[in-house]
Write an enzyme that holds these catalytic residues in place. Structure first.
Site, PDB file in Angstrom:
ATOM      1  N   GLN A  55       0.822  -1.208   0.000  1.00  0.00           N
ATOM      2  CA  GLN A  55       0.000   0.000   0.000  1.00  0.00           C
ATOM      3  C   GLN A  55       0.853   1.253   0.000  1.00  0.00           C
ATOM      4  O   GLN A  55       2.082   1.207   0.140  1.00  0.00           O
ATOM      5  CB  GLN A  55      -0.908  -0.008   1.229  1.00  0.00           C
ATOM      6  CG  GLN A  55      -0.159  -0.118   2.550  1.00  0.00           C
ATOM      7  CD  GLN A  55      -1.070  -0.407   3.729  1.00  0.00           C
ATOM      8  OE1 GLN A  55      -1.200   0.417   4.622  1.00  0.00           O
ATOM      9  NE2 GLN A  55      -1.705  -1.595   3.729  1.00  0.00           N
ATOM     10  N   HIS A  80       0.277   5.773   1.037  1.00  0.00           N
ATOM     11  CA  HIS A  80      -0.611   6.815   1.567  1.00  0.00           C
ATOM     12  C   HIS A  80      -0.301   8.150   0.894  1.00  0.00           C
ATOM     13  O   HIS A  80       0.857   8.437   0.546  1.00  0.00           O
ATOM     14  CB  HIS A  80      -0.415   6.971   3.074  1.00  0.00           C
ATOM     15  CG  HIS A  80      -0.573   5.693   3.839  1.00  0.00           C
ATOM     16  ND1 HIS A  80      -1.731   4.953   3.830  1.00  0.00           N
ATOM     17  CD2 HIS A  80       0.296   5.017   4.635  1.00  0.00           C
ATOM     18  CE1 HIS A  80      -1.578   3.878   4.579  1.00  0.00           C
ATOM     19  NE2 HIS A  80      -0.357   3.899   5.079  1.00  0.00           N
ATOM     20  N   GLU A  83       3.895   8.102   8.558  1.00  0.00           N
ATOM     21  CA  GLU A  83       3.868   7.255   9.742  1.00  0.00           C
ATOM     22  C   GLU A  83       5.268   6.749  10.066  1.00  0.00           C
ATOM     23  O   GLU A  83       6.218   6.966   9.313  1.00  0.00           O
ATOM     24  CB  GLU A  83       2.923   6.070   9.525  1.00  0.00           C
ATOM     25  CG  GLU A  83       3.342   5.146   8.395  1.00  0.00           C
ATOM     26  CD  GLU A  83       2.260   4.129   8.031  1.00  0.00           C
ATOM     27  OE1 GLU A  83       2.566   2.929   8.087  1.00  0.00           O
ATOM     28  OE2 GLU A  83       1.149   4.539   7.689  1.00  0.00           O
ATOM     29  N   HIS A  97       4.768   0.313   0.915  1.00  0.00           N
ATOM     30  CA  HIS A  97       5.144  -0.423   2.120  1.00  0.00           C
ATOM     31  C   HIS A  97       4.124  -1.501   2.444  1.00  0.00           C
ATOM     32  O   HIS A  97       2.991  -1.477   1.942  1.00  0.00           O
ATOM     33  CB  HIS A  97       5.272   0.530   3.325  1.00  0.00           C
ATOM     34  CG  HIS A  97       3.986   1.206   3.698  1.00  0.00           C
ATOM     35  ND1 HIS A  97       3.524   2.338   3.075  1.00  0.00           N
ATOM     36  CD2 HIS A  97       3.041   0.897   4.631  1.00  0.00           C
ATOM     37  CE1 HIS A  97       2.375   2.719   3.606  1.00  0.00           C
ATOM     38  NE2 HIS A  97       2.049   1.845   4.553  1.00  0.00           N
ATOM     39  N   ARG A 103      -4.419   0.600  -1.732  1.00  0.00           N
ATOM     40  CA  ARG A 103      -3.848  -0.733  -1.914  1.00  0.00           C
ATOM     41  C   ARG A 103      -3.342  -0.901  -3.340  1.00  0.00           C
ATOM     42  O   ARG A 103      -4.065  -0.629  -4.309  1.00  0.00           O
ATOM     43  CB  ARG A 103      -4.875  -1.821  -1.613  1.00  0.00           C
ATOM     44  CG  ARG A 103      -5.333  -1.874  -0.181  1.00  0.00           C
ATOM     45  CD  ARG A 103      -6.176  -3.135   0.083  1.00  0.00           C
ATOM     46  NE  ARG A 103      -6.928  -2.964   1.329  1.00  0.00           N
ATOM     47  CZ  ARG A 103      -8.194  -2.568   1.388  1.00  0.00           C
ATOM     48  NH1 ARG A 103      -8.857  -2.352   0.269  1.00  0.00           N
ATOM     49  NH2 ARG A 103      -8.786  -2.419   2.550  1.00  0.00           N
TER      50      ARG A 103
END
Length: 318
Positions: free
Chosen positions: A95, A97, A114, A171, A191
């Site tokens: 996936q 972001h 993150e 990642h 995804r």
């Protein structure tokens, strides 16, 4: 406000989840496929609740909206951070972001940068971290032809490893890994690949190829991590990452140690051990699996015991 905000988080069942949140931390879990504890969260999809004290029963979202003074009157529509513990019994989807600009435009919420602290990992467990494509055209071609072994970069991990995952990074957390994740408060995930697996009803989960192509950093760039470690009486403090989104530190407490606030407020998660926290002459018991916030106005506090903590503050330390 001179009391910490102890929080009860929200469990999230996932197709890839397991039982480590129960087995490692003693939490009650809803099923044998429990993937995440949203431990410190004001996100609409899982707001944590204050367990005790003046604000008992209120959600962190309510405190952010109604008592912004607890957070130093920080600007912004949403509480900026989210702390999770993830139990990946099997691998998560590959996936990516978006950043804030893309996330706000297309999803109506923040992007998602993150970072991961590896709590536990099976021998030879791996994550996906980055990709091999040199151009966007090559990336699209490899995705369309499902050349996953050629496209994806795999890294073997062990307990204590730390990874910074900026928005735009391809990642995936591999199977057999439990992590603590500090992230922007966002639930947007695109995804790229999900191993063609099906849920209990025989359905595959949707992929988001166009969005992934839009937001992936190409070529992949490994983030620069300049970690620093400092000793003080009773504690070893390692700054794992510091950027515009968060400063994340590893605190290893052995004995009595006094800390001073370095941000508007501090998010704290106890990963192991036990001891006490003293704030304004009031002492609280801490144990493995406790999560809390030290709100604005608590300028110093004292730990006593032997335990391991991951902490974070919004933005860079001051």
């Amino acid at each position: 406000m001179t009391q910490p905000l102890f929080l009860k988080g929200v469990m999230q069942e996932k197709i890839w989840g397991g039982t480590n949140l129960r087995d490692f931390f003693g939490y009650d879990i809803p099923s044998e496929h429990t993937g995440e504890l949203w431990a410190i969260s004001a996100h609409k999809n899982g707001p944590a609740v204050v367990e005790s004290g003046k604000y008992a029963g209120k959600t962190l979202t309510e405190l952010w909206d109604q008592h912004r003074e607890l957070f130093g009157n920080q600007k912004g529509d949403v509480f900026p951070l989210l702390t999770k513990i993830l139990d990946a019994k099997t691998e998560l989807s590959v996936q990516v972001h978006p950043d804030d600009a893309y996330g706000l435009k297309h999803e109506g919420e923040l992007g998602k940068t993150e970072c991961w602290y590896v709590i536990d990992a099976d021998k030879d467990a791996q994550i996906v971290f980055g990709h091999q494509a040199k151009t966007r055209e090559e990336f699209i071609d490899m995705v369309e032809q499902e050349k996953w072994e050629d496209l994806l970069r795999y890294v073997t991990v062990k307990p204590g490893d730390f990874f910074y995952v900026p928005s735009g990074t391809i990642h995936a957390i591999g199977g057999g890994i439990t992590i603590l994740e500090t992230q922007q408060s966002s639930d947007t995930t695109y995804r790229v690949y999900d191993y063609d697996r099906k849920d209990d009803e025989g359905n595959t989960r949707p992929l988001h190829i166009k969005q992934s192509v839009d937001v992936t950093t190409i070529p992949h760039v490994d983030p620069d991590l300049s970690q620093t470690t400092a000793e003080q009486k009773g504690a070893l403090i390692t700054t794992l990452v510091e950027n515009e989104f968060f400063t994340v530190q590893d605190w290893k407490i052995s004995g009595e140690s006094t800390f001073k606030s370095s941000g508007l407020y501090t998010l704290v998660s106890v990963l192991d051990g036990m001891g006490t926290l003293t704030v304004d002459s009031e002492t609280y018991t801490l144990k493995k699996g406790t999560h809390f916030i030290l709100p604005n106005g608590i300028d110093s506090w004292t730990f006593n015991g032997d335990f391991h903590i991951i902490s974070s503050i919004p933005g860079k330390a001051i």
